[in-house]
Design an enzyme around this catalytic site. Structure first.
Site, PDB file in Angstrom:
ATOM      1  N   SER A 102       0.822  -1.217   0.000  1.00  0.00           N
ATOM      2  CA  SER A 102       0.000   0.000   0.000  1.00  0.00           C
ATOM      3  C   SER A 102       0.853   1.264   0.000  1.00  0.00           C
ATOM      4  O   SER A 102       2.011   1.261   0.423  1.00  0.00           O
ATOM      5  CB  SER A 102      -0.926   0.019   1.216  1.00  0.00           C
ATOM      6  OG  SER A 102      -1.710  -1.139   1.258  1.00  0.00           O
TER       7      SER A 102
HETATM    8  N1  SAH Z   1      -0.840  -5.040   3.831  1.00  0.00           N
HETATM    9  C1  SAH Z   1      -0.056  -5.312   2.654  1.00  0.00           C
HETATM   10  C2  SAH Z   1      -0.695  -4.894   1.356  1.00  0.00           C
HETATM   11  C3  SAH Z   1      -1.919  -5.677   1.086  1.00  0.00           C
HETATM   12  S1  SAH Z   1      -2.274  -6.094  -0.566  1.00  0.00           S
HETATM   13  C4  SAH Z   1       1.330  -4.692   2.758  1.00  0.00           C
HETATM   14  O1  SAH Z   1       1.614  -3.983   3.726  1.00  0.00           O
HETATM   15  O2  SAH Z   1       2.141  -4.951   1.861  1.00  0.00           O
HETATM   16  C5  SAH Z   1      -3.656  -7.111  -0.168  1.00  0.00           C
HETATM   17  C6  SAH Z   1      -3.306  -8.523   0.183  1.00  0.00           C
HETATM   18  O3  SAH Z   1      -4.496  -9.159   0.622  1.00  0.00           O
HETATM   19  C7  SAH Z   1      -2.803  -9.344  -0.992  1.00  0.00           C
HETATM   20  O4  SAH Z   1      -1.550  -9.884  -0.696  1.00  0.00           O
HETATM   21  C8  SAH Z   1      -3.866 -10.423  -1.161  1.00  0.00           C
HETATM   22  O5  SAH Z   1      -3.336 -11.663  -1.582  1.00  0.00           O
HETATM   23  C9  SAH Z   1      -4.433 -10.502   0.234  1.00  0.00           C
HETATM   24  N2  SAH Z   1      -5.790 -11.046   0.353  1.00  0.00           N
HETATM   25  C10 SAH Z   1      -6.869 -10.838  -0.442  1.00  0.00           C
HETATM   26  N3  SAH Z   1      -7.947 -11.508   0.036  1.00  0.00           N
HETATM   27  C11 SAH Z   1      -7.526 -12.151   1.168  1.00  0.00           C
HETATM   28  C12 SAH Z   1      -8.161 -13.014   2.105  1.00  0.00           C
HETATM   29  N4  SAH Z   1      -9.433 -13.350   1.994  1.00  0.00           N
HETATM   30  N5  SAH Z   1      -7.425 -13.486   3.132  1.00  0.00           N
HETATM   31  C13 SAH Z   1      -6.125 -13.154   3.287  1.00  0.00           C
HETATM   32  N6  SAH Z   1      -5.465 -12.366   2.417  1.00  0.00           N
HETATM   33  C14 SAH Z   1      -6.156 -11.853   1.375  1.00  0.00           C
END
Ligand code: SAH
Length: 248
Positions: A102
């Site tokens: 992000s």
């Molecule tokens: N917090 C992260 C950025 C998030 S990107 C950072 O600091 O880098 C969003 C992430 O959510 C992705 O890696 C995606 O694979 C994950 N994601 C999406 N749906 C999800 C779910 N149901 N459970 C766990 N992870 C999920």
């Protein structure tokens, strides 16, 4: 006398230079020193964004503790090697598997929105690179972070080893993490519906922050409060765009 003074000065200067050289050769120090200016620039941009969005964020301000957490987290270690030079740009970056780390301002805003006191048990949905979890680490007691893409979970787990209050779980965060519930705070870093399991696993008096809205479109960053008697209230703040929160 004058010559002695000059020699003394020269010696002093070379001692300082060689001390700096030593710092550079220590990998820890080198990493941080090389990115110091970029990190300061990032912090200025985050402060500017807090001011510019103040009318949409219920007056949330960047606190000293959150600023310190951002300023001491080496973001360059959380991006792929070829993006390291732009790791501190105030924008999201690709981390592979069609996912992103992000934007720093959004990480700051979501962290601030959690209003941490230092004693909380936190659940993060969407570990991604692990950066958000690392920023939360010094501000709370324990972070559980859950990632649905096994490869991303494995690399974040490896990267986050030095942070001893973070546990990376591979799994579907839409279902929460019942074995470690209830959570004082929940942060969802992917956008979609509000997962019912997360509302259940939020402790009374707890707070959740989540981008709510149609997947792959604009969502609203939403702060959800659960009162001590279990009543849920929610407040939409800033429009944002996150990668989809998968339901399975
Ligand atoms: N917090 C992260 C950025 C998030 S990107 C950072 O600091 O880098 C969003 C992430 O959510 C992705 O890696 C995606 O694979 C994950 N994601 C999406 N749906 C999800 C779910 N149901 N459970 C766990 N992870 C999920």
């Amino acid at each position: 006398m004058r010559r002695q003074l000059m020699t003394g000065l020269f010696l002093l200067l070379s001692m300082i230079a060689s001390a700096n050289d030593q710092d550079k050769h220590s990998p820890e120090k080198k990493g941080l020193d090389d990115y110091e200016q970029q990190r300061q620039h990032m912090m200025r941009e985050i402060r500017r964004d807090f001011i510019e969005t103040a009318s949409h964020t219920n007056g949330l301000r960047l606190s000293k503790s959150v600023a310190e957490a951002l300023n001491s987290t080496p973001r360059h270690r959380f991006v792929p090697a070829h993006l390291r030079e732009i790791a501190y740009a105030n924008r999201p970056l690709n981390i592979g598997h069609r996912q992103t780390i992000s934007q720093p301002f959004i990480v700051a805003l979501m962290t601030e929105g959690l209003q941490l006191q230092g004693c909380e048990n936190i659940l993060e949905i969407g570990t991604g690179s692990g950066y958000q979890a690392a920023v939360l680490s010094p501000l709370c007691k324990q972070v559980y972070t859950i990632e649905i893409v096994p490869e991303l979970a494995a690399s974040a787990r490896e990267r986050l080893q030095p942070w001893n209050n973070i546990e990376v779980v591979t799994g579907n965060g839409y279902l929460g993490l019942p074995e470690h519930a209830p959570f004082d705070r929940i942060i969802v870093t992917a956008g979609g519906d509000i997962p019912p399991a997360l509302l259940e696993q939020l402790a009374p008096g707890g707070k959740m922050i989540i981008p709510v809205g149609p997947v792959s479109q604009i969502q609203f960053l939403t702060v959800i409060d659960k009162s001590s008697d279990g009543k849920i209230t929610q407040d939409s703040i800033l429009p944002v765009r996150f990668v989809p929160l998968r339901q399975r």
